[in-house]
Motif scaffolding. Structure first.
Motif, PDB file in Angstrom:
ATOM      1  N   THR A 159       7.315  18.799  -8.722  1.00  0.00           N
ATOM      2  CA  THR A 159       6.329  18.160  -8.444  1.00  0.00           C
ATOM      3  C   THR A 159       4.449  19.053  -8.405  1.00  0.00           C
ATOM      4  OG1 THR A 159       5.781  19.821  -6.844  1.00  0.00           O
ATOM      5  CG2 THR A 159       6.287  17.735  -5.997  1.00  0.00           C
ATOM      6  N   PRO A 160       3.590  18.435  -9.535  1.00  0.00           N
ATOM      7  CA  PRO A 160       2.626  19.355 -10.384  1.00  0.00           C
ATOM      8  C   PRO A 160       1.980  19.964  -9.473  1.00  0.00           C
ATOM      9  CG  PRO A 160       2.831  16.922 -10.338  1.00  0.00           C
ATOM     10  CD  PRO A 160       3.005  16.820  -9.606  1.00  0.00           C
ATOM     11  N   ALA A 161       2.068  21.416  -9.981  1.00  0.00           N
ATOM     12  CA  ALA A 161       2.008  22.808  -9.600  1.00  0.00           C
ATOM     13  C   ALA A 161       1.996  23.589 -10.038  1.00  0.00           C
ATOM     14  CB  ALA A 161       2.736  22.837  -8.182  1.00  0.00           C
ATOM     15  N   VAL A 162       1.981  24.822  -9.832  1.00  0.00           N
ATOM     16  CA  VAL A 162       1.212  26.415 -10.684  1.00  0.00           C
ATOM     17  C   VAL A 162       2.702  27.070 -10.064  1.00  0.00           C
ATOM     18  CG1 VAL A 162       1.085  28.436 -11.945  1.00  0.00           C
ATOM     19  CG2 VAL A 162      -0.601  26.726 -11.336  1.00  0.00           C
ATOM     20  N   TYR A 163       4.048  26.876 -10.850  1.00  0.00           N
ATOM     21  CA  TYR A 163       5.507  27.903 -10.116  1.00  0.00           C
ATOM     22  C   TYR A 163       5.349  29.831 -10.852  1.00  0.00           C
ATOM     23  CZ  TYR A 163       6.936  23.220  -9.214  1.00  0.00           C
ATOM     24  OH  TYR A 163       6.764  22.197  -8.395  1.00  0.00           O
ATOM     25  N   ILE A 164       4.225  30.325 -10.757  1.00  0.00           N
ATOM     26  CA  ILE A 164       4.442  31.786 -10.911  1.00  0.00           C
ATOM     27  C   ILE A 164       5.698  32.365 -11.735  1.00  0.00           C
ATOM     28  CG2 ILE A 164       3.469  33.564 -10.646  1.00  0.00           C
ATOM     29  CD1 ILE A 164       1.072  32.745  -9.639  1.00  0.00           C
ATOM     30  N   VAL A 165       6.174  32.559 -12.298  1.00  0.00           N
ATOM     31  CA  VAL A 165       7.527  32.637 -12.366  1.00  0.00           C
ATOM     32  C   VAL A 165       7.396  34.169 -12.608  1.00  0.00           C
ATOM     33  CG1 VAL A 165       9.803  32.398 -13.164  1.00  0.00           C
ATOM     34  CG2 VAL A 165       8.526  30.451 -12.377  1.00  0.00           C
ATOM     35  N   GLY A 166       9.053  34.835 -12.117  1.00  0.00           N
ATOM     36  CA  GLY A 166       9.014  36.709 -12.819  1.00  0.00           C
ATOM     37  C   GLY A 166      10.378  36.269 -13.880  1.00  0.00           C
TER      38      GLY A 166
END
Length: 273
Positions: free
Chosen positions: A15-22
């Motif tokens: 979905t349209p969103a920000v996925y903050i990934v390590g």
């Protein structure tokens, strides 16, 4: 504020969103399965290219928009994320290591909350975990050391007085120092007030990268070795008595799987009671 309202629900698409990934320390195989899935589906990937190797991007969509951020400030990065999400796109903000340590994530999260942008945080493997695995050691040895401290030397970003390296060294725990290669002479002096000078130190350079290097040296050589190898960044130091115990196979046995140890799932047999 309801935190759940900021977290997108799992679906077969992003979905349209920000996925903050390590991204972990650098080895693509050390990405979490969830991180791999999200990277493979994202419309936009905004990544810290000075800290995250290109190999992490293997498997992303051929048409994904890739935006490096080594030359960008927070004031430039946040509007990029906000704009792309408002365009209906899924955005990965890709950080090195694990997001809970020195990631500068908190100010980005606050900006996303202020902009009412949905986001999710996906943790990564930390460098100290990758280092322990590469060294084939356990950093908590029964009867020797049961505490791991993750810290750094004071530099451009200061640290509280109570967390001065000398105070931490007094505990004699397994001490993992991040972001400290430029300040090793001062650090070594403080550490040697409490750790024996021959305490093993693992110097871990660019863990998980193709040019990874790991040296095991005594504490009194730590600063000299750092200077000799010209290590100024992307280096983790592990100072721990556990490294010596592992070297000489002198680790004590844990009670966890001991035949005389009972717990909820295992009772001591009659012959052992």
């Amino acid at each position: 504020m309801d935190i759940n309202s900021l977290n997108p629900q799992p679906t077969n698409f992003l979905t349209p969103a920000v996925y903050i990934v390590g991204a972990g320390p650098g080895d693509p195989d050390l990405l979490t399965v969830k991180a791999q899935k999200i990277l493979a589906k994202a419309d936009v990937i905004i990544f810290a290219d000075s800290l995250v190797p290109q190999q992490i991007l293997v498997g992303v969509r051929a048409d994904a928009e890739i935006i490096p951020t080594a030359d960008k400030t927070l004031e430039e990065i946040v509007p990029l994320m906000v704009e792309r999400v408002r365009q209906g796109k899924s955005v990965v903000r890709l950080h090195s290591g694990d997001l809970s340590l020195y990631s500068a994530m908190s100010e980005q999260i606050q900006a996303l909350i202020n902009a009412e942008i949905t986001f999710e945080v996906i943790p990564g493997i930390s460098a100290f975990q990758a280092a322990a695995a590469a060294l084939k050691v356990e950093l908590t040895v029964p009867g020797l050391v049961q505490t791991i401290i993750l810290s750094r030397v004071s530099g451009r970003t200061g640290i509280p007085d109570s967390e001065d390296l000398a105070n931490l060294a007094a505990i004699k725990a397994s001490l993992c120092l991040y972001l400290s290669a430029r300040h090793l002479e001062q650090a070594q002096e403080k550490l040697m007030r409490y750790y024996p000078s021959d305490t093993p130190v693992a110097v871990c350079f660019r863990l998980g990268w193709p040019d990874e290097k790991i040296w095991l040296i005594p504490l009194h050589e730590m600063a000299q070795h750092t200077k000799q190898e010209n290590l100024v960044r992307t280096t983790l130091y592990i100072i721990s008595p556990a490294l010596a115990a592992s070297q000489y196979h002198q680790t004590a046995r844990s009670r966890l799987y001991h035949p005389e140890h009972s717990h909820l799932f295992r009772s001591i047999s009659d012959g052992q009671s």
